[in-house]
Design a protein around this motif. Structure first.
Motif, PDB file in Angstrom:
ATOM      1  N   LEU A   1       0.835  -1.211   0.000  1.00 56.84           N
ATOM      2  CA  LEU A   1       0.000   0.000   0.000  1.00 56.84           C
ATOM      3  C   LEU A   1       0.868   1.259   0.000  1.00 56.84           C
ATOM      4  O   LEU A   1       0.600   2.208  -0.743  1.00 56.84           O
ATOM      5  CB  LEU A   1      -0.949  -0.008   1.209  1.00 56.84           C
ATOM      6  CG  LEU A   1      -1.973   1.126   1.242  1.00 56.84           C
ATOM      7  CD1 LEU A   1      -2.861   1.123  -0.005  1.00 56.84           C
ATOM      8  CD2 LEU A   1      -2.860   1.039   2.495  1.00 56.84           C
ATOM      9  N   THR A   2       1.915   1.243   0.799  1.00 58.09           N
ATOM     10  CA  THR A   2       2.839   2.392   0.818  1.00 58.09           C
ATOM     11  C   THR A   2       3.407   2.644  -0.576  1.00 58.09           C
ATOM     12  O   THR A   2       3.450   3.783  -1.053  1.00 58.09           O
ATOM     13  CB  THR A   2       4.011   2.088   1.781  1.00 58.09           C
ATOM     14  OG1 THR A   2       3.460   1.771   3.060  1.00 58.09           O
ATOM     15  CG2 THR A   2       4.939   3.285   1.920  1.00 58.09           C
ATOM     16  N   GLN A   3       3.841   1.561  -1.226  1.00 59.55           N
ATOM     17  CA  GLN A   3       4.453   1.715  -2.546  1.00 59.55           C
ATOM     18  C   GLN A   3       3.430   2.162  -3.591  1.00 59.55           C
ATOM     19  O   GLN A   3       3.729   2.975  -4.467  1.00 59.55           O
ATOM     20  CB  GLN A   3       5.143   0.402  -2.944  1.00 59.55           C
ATOM     21  CG  GLN A   3       6.264   0.047  -1.962  1.00 59.55           C
ATOM     22  CD  GLN A   3       7.150  -1.107  -2.426  1.00 59.55           C
ATOM     23  OE1 GLN A   3       6.705  -1.974  -3.160  1.00 59.55           O
ATOM     24  NE2 GLN A   3       8.388  -1.125  -1.963  1.00 59.55           N
ATOM     25  N   ILE A   4       2.216   1.643  -3.478  1.00 62.84           N
ATOM     26  CA  ILE A   4       1.158   2.028  -4.426  1.00 62.84           C
ATOM     27  C   ILE A   4       0.781   3.497  -4.235  1.00 62.84           C
ATOM     28  O   ILE A   4       0.614   4.243  -5.203  1.00 62.84           O
ATOM     29  CB  ILE A   4      -0.077   1.113  -4.247  1.00 62.84           C
ATOM     30  CG1 ILE A   4       0.254  -0.297  -4.736  1.00 62.84           C
ATOM     31  CG2 ILE A   4      -1.287   1.683  -4.980  1.00 62.84           C
ATOM     32  CD1 ILE A   4      -0.762  -1.346  -4.330  1.00 62.84           C
ATOM     33  N   LYS A   5       0.668   3.911  -2.973  1.00 62.92           N
ATOM     34  CA  LYS A   5       0.292   5.320  -2.709  1.00 62.92           C
ATOM     35  C   LYS A   5       1.318   6.280  -3.315  1.00 62.92           C
ATOM     36  O   LYS A   5       0.965   7.329  -3.837  1.00 62.92           O
ATOM     37  CB  LYS A   5       0.185   5.559  -1.207  1.00 62.92           C
ATOM     38  CG  LYS A   5      -1.139   5.107  -0.595  1.00 62.92           C
ATOM     39  CD  LYS A   5      -1.088   5.408   0.895  1.00 62.92           C
ATOM     40  CE  LYS A   5      -2.411   5.167   1.588  1.00 62.92           C
ATOM     41  NZ  LYS A   5      -2.230   5.323   3.055  1.00 62.92           N
ATOM     42  N   LYS A   6       2.573   5.894  -3.246  1.00 65.62           N
ATOM     43  CA  LYS A   6       3.625   6.735  -3.852  1.00 65.62           C
ATOM     44  C   LYS A   6       3.403   6.879  -5.352  1.00 65.62           C
ATOM     45  O   LYS A   6       3.560   7.954  -5.916  1.00 65.62           O
ATOM     46  CB  LYS A   6       5.000   6.094  -3.620  1.00 65.62           C
ATOM     47  CG  LYS A   6       5.702   6.613  -2.396  1.00 65.62           C
ATOM     48  CD  LYS A   6       7.141   6.084  -2.329  1.00 65.62           C
ATOM     49  CE  LYS A   6       7.605   6.046  -0.877  1.00 65.62           C
ATOM     50  NZ  LYS A   6       8.697   5.117  -0.640  1.00 65.62           N
ATOM     51  N   ILE A   7       3.070   5.758  -5.989  1.00 65.82           N
ATOM     52  CA  ILE A   7       2.855   5.804  -7.437  1.00 65.82           C
ATOM     53  C   ILE A   7       1.611   6.641  -7.753  1.00 65.82           C
ATOM     54  O   ILE A   7       1.614   7.470  -8.668  1.00 65.82           O
ATOM     55  CB  ILE A   7       2.737   4.373  -8.015  1.00 65.82           C
ATOM     56  CG1 ILE A   7       4.067   3.623  -7.817  1.00 65.82           C
ATOM     57  CG2 ILE A   7       2.372   4.411  -9.499  1.00 65.82           C
ATOM     58  CD1 ILE A   7       4.032   2.144  -8.188  1.00 65.82           C
ATOM     59  N   ILE A   8       0.550   6.446  -6.976  1.00 65.75           N
ATOM     60  CA  ILE A   8      -0.676   7.236  -7.197  1.00 65.75           C
ATOM     61  C   ILE A   8      -0.360   8.726  -7.074  1.00 65.75           C
ATOM     62  O   ILE A   8      -0.791   9.538  -7.903  1.00 65.75           O
ATOM     63  CB  ILE A   8      -1.772   6.820  -6.190  1.00 65.75           C
ATOM     64  CG1 ILE A   8      -2.255   5.393  -6.492  1.00 65.75           C
ATOM     65  CG2 ILE A   8      -2.943   7.805  -6.225  1.00 65.75           C
ATOM     66  CD1 ILE A   8      -3.172   4.803  -5.428  1.00 65.75           C
ATOM     67  N   ALA A   9       0.404   9.079  -6.050  1.00 65.49           N
ATOM     68  CA  ALA A   9       0.744  10.494  -5.830  1.00 65.49           C
ATOM     69  C   ALA A   9       1.561  11.043  -7.002  1.00 65.49           C
ATOM     70  O   ALA A   9       1.365  12.178  -7.442  1.00 65.49           O
ATOM     71  CB  ALA A   9       1.506  10.648  -4.520  1.00 65.49           C
ATOM     72  N   LYS A  10       2.472  10.200  -7.506  1.00 59.69           N
ATOM     73  CA  LYS A  10       3.300  10.620  -8.632  1.00 59.69           C
ATOM     74  C   LYS A  10       2.448  11.019  -9.836  1.00 59.69           C
ATOM     75  O   LYS A  10       2.826  11.879 -10.630  1.00 59.69           O
ATOM     76  CB  LYS A  10       4.220   9.439  -8.991  1.00 59.69           C
ATOM     77  CG  LYS A  10       5.340   9.767  -9.941  1.00 59.69           C
ATOM     78  CD  LYS A  10       6.244   8.561 -10.156  1.00 59.69           C
ATOM     79  CE  LYS A  10       6.789   8.562 -11.572  1.00 59.69           C
ATOM     80  NZ  LYS A  10       7.380   7.286 -11.968  1.00 59.69           N
ATOM     81  N   PHE A  11       1.303  10.352  -9.987  1.00 59.58           N
ATOM     82  CA  PHE A  11       0.425  10.670 -11.119  1.00 59.58           C
ATOM     83  C   PHE A  11      -0.742  11.563 -10.688  1.00 59.58           C
ATOM     84  O   PHE A  11      -1.806  11.543 -11.303  1.00 59.58           O
ATOM     85  CB  PHE A  11      -0.065   9.375 -11.776  1.00 59.58           C
ATOM     86  CG  PHE A  11       1.044   8.629 -12.478  1.00 59.58           C
ATOM     87  CD1 PHE A  11       1.484   9.026 -13.734  1.00 59.58           C
ATOM     88  CD2 PHE A  11       1.687   7.555 -11.864  1.00 59.58           C
ATOM     89  CE1 PHE A  11       2.523   8.365 -14.372  1.00 59.58           C
ATOM     90  CE2 PHE A  11       2.728   6.888 -12.499  1.00 59.58           C
ATOM     91  CZ  PHE A  11       3.152   7.295 -13.750  1.00 59.58           C
ATOM     92  N   ASP A  12      -0.519  12.343  -9.609  1.00 58.78           N
ATOM     93  CA  ASP A  12      -1.506  13.316  -9.128  1.00 58.78           C
ATOM     94  C   ASP A  12      -2.856  12.692  -8.790  1.00 58.78           C
ATOM     95  O   ASP A  12      -3.905  13.341  -8.919  1.00 58.78           O
ATOM     96  CB  ASP A  12      -1.723  14.436 -10.164  1.00 58.78           C
ATOM     97  CG  ASP A  12      -0.446  15.240 -10.397  1.00 58.78           C
ATOM     98  OD1 ASP A  12       0.441  15.195  -9.508  1.00 58.78           O
ATOM     99  OD2 ASP A  12      -0.335  15.892 -11.442  1.00 58.78           O
TER     100      ASP A  12
END
Lengths: 545, 545
Positions: A353-364
């Motif tokens: 989840l931590t890693q996914i949230k980072k990716i989601i944030a990267k794509f706004d």
């Protein structure tokens, strides 16, 4: 009781929220429903069976009616109109491999046509009897539904192949295991059907497709029985399981299946995030899956599907609040909803989840937690019921699906949608079209498109509309690097496109294999492959090698 | 320069540590090496080619010698003795699919026998010419070795199928990618060979077997060319790639291959732990793999392999220290060495290591960090060189491998080892036997057994010893739920056991398919399948269905 002329349980009915109806009227137009035939009318019209009574099968009209059609749109129109087309002459309910063996021996002797029947949920005409001078027997596998063995060391469960999803999972759950195969048809479809049609479940990111789950089993062919032994892996030539996965009853009947099972995970959660635009969303999901983060499912709705889902979801107040929140966070008109699932141990899920949230944030993107994920889980098998609801309002709903490599996903998706939107323009009919991506691989993903159109004044006219939509889009798919099906199989409806997808050598090889098992075309003829006597009508725009 | 009569590069020689030799003498007995033939002797004995000179191929003796044999033990005995058996009449070096096409067109017209040749690393006789009245042409694919395309979105790389491991990886590395397929033969074996023989690499836990990596490509058959298109997944009937993976040249030649590649991982480490007993070790690795922890490799040596590896490792002081440490921690005489690899991002690797350490502790194992793991990585492709070293001391080394479900692993492993140990007892010869498990699946794992025996006084006598060892053990494997090969393929040596493994229906189907592509048995005859004209000699103890 199961609906005789539609999807699922008679007592389950999905209400359309008020704004749902106006949403559709705006996009497709006001609609007038067609009248449904009654069961009694249909029963009165069933022709006599061409077979005498026998212990091997029943010739009762009710059994023949209930096994005449699946769940494709043409099947629906047939059932709703009462013009059912061809009925099987008899239905057999084997209780063991020996029963299947006895039936096939007799079928070979008497030149009967045999149609294996799992849950009858095919949306591409897998189980429909086609016109034939020979008697047709449908083999309903539902009585072969038991867990026969569970090897907890090797994690292999052996089932009667007629076991439907819920009964399979409940028998495994009692021992602490799951198969983890959840196609949308889960409530009714069967293990044997999943294997014979190469199906894929909603949590294939964790559990794999049926190809990864099917370990071996027993096959009954016209010429005799044999076992597919289980090996964890092998380099001893071609893998024989691969001959039978996707064989759609042409080579034989899978009577027992050994499948790879997994202990129930410690924790399972589903989450939703919104991405600001389709372009950002597409890059986000590709990044997530190619990063190899352990997930169990992912689904990305495009702009129109996101809008449609929120409109048809009900819970207006909750959705309004969510919309406000998303607007505040910058995701508004072009937003795309992404659902994803984590199934595993708590520490792994937390890291994922931590890693996914980072990716989601990267794509706004805007991560919204588990609220909508819980809803997805509750409603995951409900979509087919919506078809019933919309039918009663005068709308026909169908879906088309394919898979293609990442470099082609956006192009193919847009081509499919624009083709469907414009396919009925000669009739001045609007088609409401929306899409999600739902099975993800490093190499590409599936594209699942839903289209809603008004029924015509007649059943015949409605079928013509469907044919136009289906044929032009199918032709477009196979000529543009899409597979004719990622998860529904081939059946009757996709068979004409197989020659383009597979090419002449592979098509000839499939015929050659079918002749090996079934020289007289007795086994589910007309499915998977167009019989050689039929005339070809689909054009290939592929370059010849 | 590559060795003409053995493994690998001429300039690479693996020294045997002093205690290594005494270790073997104790267990197998003092040995006297057989004399090797010189290259000149062999060249002088090559018969004339039955083919005239042509632009399609060369008939030079050197080319014919270098393509006559692979790396099986019978191949070794042939090369070392100089009695090479059958030579190809010519060797062709195509540079493009069109070259292969032209050759196959000519082959069809002239009734030539065709043998596709990748790296010549087969240990089961894939590329050996067999006696034939027709001229035999070996097709060396080594000139088709370029990266032709890299689709970074879909992560698909297209290669000429003759590309060997190091050249494949270096072309990908330049773009930041890896295929991650590292069989022990990596230095010489080729992509086309991996596909045609369904190989598996040491890091298959992360990257998958070749089945998961091969996405499509181009095939040249006697009857024409065709493409296997790439799809991320499909339910459009049987998967045609599966017909060609493991086809061993019988159906056609794979000239271009599209494979799924992965960006180079942030971090890769290999670790070693010791488990106190075999029973504990077996449960430990099963628990690790069934827990689904992301790993890239795992290998578990049994007691004798652990002892042998430590004895043959050299670095006596270091090993002595390690032994003392292990004794202090409670792992001594019965200890088993487990190597595992983590390849991924740092946070994921850290979590995986934490979870793995917990499991190791649960089974009373001693985690020793990365020291021996680093050594494993350095030496991972060196084992075949040891064969050369031991040959010079008078010892023959061969390996046998299979895979089976977890419930059968211990039984099958013990049966294989005890059969090998006793197989030469009539000659009063000891056989030193040790085993590791090296490819792990939820359902089971591979079993890889090495056996060392003294060469007899003659080459013929040595071959007889090998035949006894190989035949009795192969028969045992296929009659006891093992596959005849997990990663080496079938070739000539395993072909007689295929009928038992696959059963009569599947065997007949394979013949039927072979006849479809190659009605006159021109394509690598005698490999994969025993030709129908040959007499069967292997007995099945399996129950008939």
């Amino acid at each position: 009781m199961r609906r005789w002329n539609g999807w699922g349980d008679e007592n389950t009915y999905l209400e359309l929220p008020e704004n749902g109806q106006s949403f559709l009227e705006e996009r497709v137009g006001k609609a007038t429903p067609l009248a449904n035939a009654t069961y009694e009318e249909v029963e009165a019209s069933v022709p006599d069976s061409r077979l005498p009574e026998s212990e091997l099968y029943t010739v009762e009209p009710k059994d023949r009616i209930l096994h005449a059609r699946g769940q494709s749109l043409p099947d629906w129109l047939a059932m709703k109109s009462g013009n059912m087309g061809i009925y099987p002459d008899a239905v057999s309910y084997p209780e063991s491999s020996d029963d299947v063996r006895a039936l096939l021996d007799e079928a070979k002797k008497k030149d009967w046509v045999i149609i294996p029947y799992g849950g009858g949920t095919s949306v591409v005409g897998h189980i429909n009897p086609l016109e034939d001078v020979r008697p047709i027997i449908t083999v309903d596998m539902s009585r072969m539904c038991r867990l026969l063995d569970l090897d907890e060391q090797s994690r292999i469960a052996t089932f009667g192949a007629g076991v439907p999803g819920p009964l399979l999972e409940s028998q495994l759950l009692a021992k602490g295991y799951t198969l983890g195969h959840f196609p949308q048809s889960f409530e009714l479809s069967t293990l044997g059907g999943w294997i014979a049609s190469r199906s894929s479940g909603q949590q294939s990111l964790k559990y794999g497709r049926i190809e990864q789950l099917f370990a071996g089993g027993r096959i009954e062919t016209l010429d005799g029985s044999f076992d597919l032994p289980t090996y964890p892996a092998s380099s001893a030539g071609p893998d024989m399981r691969e001959w039978f996965m996707g064989s759609e009853g042409r080579f034989g009947i899978i009577t027992e299946a050994k499948v790879r099972v997994t202990p129930i995970a410690d924790q399972e959660k589903f989450f939703v995030a919104f991405l600001p635009t389709w372009g950002m969303a597409l890059n986000c999901v590709r990044t997530m899956v190619q990063a190899g983060i352990p997930m169990s499912m992912m689904r990305l709705s495009n702009v129109i599907e996101t809008e449609t889902q929120l409109a048809l979801a009900g819970h207006e107040n909750q959705i309004n609040l969510l919309e406000k929140f998303l607007k505040f966070r910058g995701a508004s008109d072009e937003k795309c909803m992404m659902t994803f699932g984590l199934t595993g141990n708590k520490a792994q899920n937390a890291l994922s989840l931590t890693q996914i949230k980072k990716i989601i944030a990267k794509f706004d993107g805007v991560y919204t937690g588990t609220m909508l994920g819980k809803r997805w889980k509750e409603k995951r098998f409900m979509f087919p019921y919506l078809r019933e609801t919309l039918w009663e309002k005068g709308y026909a709903v169908d879906t088309l699906e394919t898979a293609t490599d990442w470099d082609n996903v956006d192009f193919l998706l847009n081509s499919i949608e624009s083709n469907l939107k414009n396919a009925l323009s000669e009739d001045n009919e609007n088609v409401h079209v929306f899409t999600h991506l739902s099975h993800f691989y490093g190499q590409g993903c599936s594209i699942y498109t839903t289209y809603v159109f008004r029924t015509a004044d007649t059943y015949e006219g409605t079928l013509e509309r469907w044919k136009t939509l289906k044929h032009t889009t199918s032709e477009l798919i196979v000529n543009n690097r899409g597979t004719i099906s990622h998860q529904h199989g081939v059946g009757q409806d996709h068979a004409p496109y197989m020659a383009i997808e597979k090419g002449p050598v592979a098509t000839e090889l499939l015929h050659h294999t079918s002749e090996f098992f079934d020289p007289n075309s007795q086994m589910n003829p007309g499915k998977l492959l167009v019989e050689k006597t039929a005339t070809e009508s689909v054009s290939s725009k592929k370059q010849a090698v």
